[in-house]
Design an enzyme around this catalytic site. Structure first.
Site, short mmCIF file in Angstrom:
data_model
loop_
_atom_site.label_atom_id
_atom_site.label_comp_id
_atom_site.label_asym_id
_atom_site.label_seq_id
_atom_site.Cartn_x
_atom_site.Cartn_y
_atom_site.Cartn_z
N TYR A 47 0.88 -1.15 0.00
CA TYR A 47 0.00 0.00 0.00
C TYR A 47 0.93 1.21 0.00
O TYR A 47 1.83 1.30 0.84
CB TYR A 47 -0.89 0.07 1.24
CG TYR A 47 -1.70 -1.17 1.54
CD1 TYR A 47 -2.34 -1.87 0.52
CD2 TYR A 47 -1.87 -1.61 2.85
CE1 TYR A 47 -3.10 -3.00 0.81
CE2 TYR A 47 -2.62 -2.72 3.14
CZ TYR A 47 -3.24 -3.42 2.12
OH TYR A 47 -4.00 -4.52 2.41
N CYS A 50 1.44 2.91 3.42
CA CYS A 50 1.84 2.10 4.57
C CYS A 50 3.26 2.42 5.01
O CYS A 50 4.19 2.38 4.20
CB CYS A 50 1.72 0.62 4.19
SG CYS A 50 2.56 -0.52 5.30
N PHE A 52 5.33 0.68 6.82
CA PHE A 52 6.20 -0.47 6.72
C PHE A 52 6.66 -0.67 5.28
O PHE A 52 7.81 -1.05 5.02
CB PHE A 52 5.50 -1.72 7.25
CG PHE A 52 5.10 -1.60 8.70
CD1 PHE A 52 6.04 -1.74 9.71
CD2 PHE A 52 3.79 -1.33 9.05
CE1 PHE A 52 5.68 -1.62 11.04
CE2 PHE A 52 3.41 -1.21 10.37
CZ PHE A 52 4.35 -1.35 11.37
N CYS A 53 5.76 -0.41 4.33
CA CYS A 53 6.14 -0.46 2.92
C CYS A 53 7.11 0.67 2.60
O CYS A 53 8.05 0.50 1.81
CB CYS A 53 4.90 -0.35 2.04
SG CYS A 53 3.69 -1.66 2.30
#
Length: 313
Positions: A47, A50, A52-53
């Protein structure tokens, strides 16, 4: 259906963790290509909003690694129907046979190990990060990954990367801090007020992969829902009434840890902790919380240096 839409919108923020709002730093689309280390091809399922991405992208970009991006619809998630692991980021690595890497910190540690060590295949390296089932305080079963902040290097390689033990300990400590604390400050800050919540979801719908009706519902109902969810998150993580104070304290603590005599925690160049913290914080770019952070903390010089080195890479 409405509940699924709201849940999907929350997933688009990495579990309600934040946004990437940098219009001036538009996400580059990378084509899959061979890496210097071999015939490895990388595909990142993500995403865009996001954190974390964002961490994984910061790592790959800094190391000059080409990769293809697949944007996942946060509601239906058809793009990752091949995976029993239903979170993002997911990195598919193909060096002759496809290999799936889950969890942002595992992805970063495994690929970094692969780039440094020429002794082991990526498949063997990934086996050093075994998934372990745990139960949360809410009674939910989740998978955690062992050793995820470790680079799996031999003694010679370790001394080359970490000349003294304290360097490795420091990097691991702050990578874990970014995952366990910093990321939880994002949602309560970007959804702090109804106005901020609507501004956040306006971007999510514009930049995410939503259908027309999904986008309409997420923009208006999602913003309201996440405003109230952010209050629950504030209570869960024991944040102050003014959540900005927790954010300011956290980033100033990070700056203090770097000190006055280092450009980055990694010294003259960023290390994995620098990339993790930067990846988390940049999801607030373009939002009021980000502007306030820049004005009321000492983070700006370090943050600008991080932008410059990643853009240069």
């Amino acid at each position: 259906g409405g509940g699924r839409l709201l849940l999907g919108a929350a997933f688009a923020l990495g579990g309600g963790a934040g946004l990437y709002l940098a219009a001036q730093h538009r996400l580059r689309e990378h084509s899959a290509a061979e890496l210097p280390a071999g015939n490895l091809q990388l595909t990142l399922y993500q995403y865009k909003t996001c954190p974390f991405c964002s961490k994984v992208r910061a790592f790959l970009d800094y190391h000059g690694l080409p990769y293809e991006i697949v944007e996942v619809n946060p509601i239906m998630r058809k793009e990752i129907k091949f995976s029993s692991y239903r979170k993002v980021p997911i990195l598919l690595a193909n060096d002759g046979s496809p290999l799936q890497l889950n969890d942002s910190s595992v992805i970063i540690s495994a690929i970094k190990t692969y780039l440094i060590s020429k002794r082991n295949s990526l498949e063997e390296i990934v086996s050093f990060y075994p998934p372990m089932k745990t139960v949360t305080e809410q009674g939910k079963e989740v998978f955690e990954y062992g050793n995820k902040y470790w680079l799996m290097l031999d003694e010679k390689e370790t001394k080359r990367v970490y000349p003294v033990k304290e360097v490795r300990v420091e990097e691991m400590k702050w990578r874990k801090w970014a995952d366990d604390w910093l990321v939880h400050l994002i949602s309560p800050n970007v959804y702090r007020t109804p106005r901020e919540a609507f501004a956040s979801f306006d971007y999510i719908v514009r930049e995410g992969k939503f259908g027309t009706m999904e986008g309409f519902f997420a923009k208006y109902m999602g913003a309201i829902a996440m405003f109230f969810i952010s209050k629950r998150l504030k209570k869960r993580h024991h944040l102050r009434d003014d959540v900005r104070e927790d954010l300011y304290e956290a980033v100033d603590k990070w700056v203090k840890a770097i000190g006055k005599h280092r450009l980055f925690m990694g010294g003259s160049q960023p290390n994995l902790a620098d990339l993790a913290v930067y990846g988390v914080l940049r999801v607030m770019e373009g939002l009021e919380a980000f502007d306030d952070m820049m004005v009321h903390t000492k983070i700006q010089p370090w943050y600008q240096r991080m932008e410059e080195v990643i853009q240069k890479a």
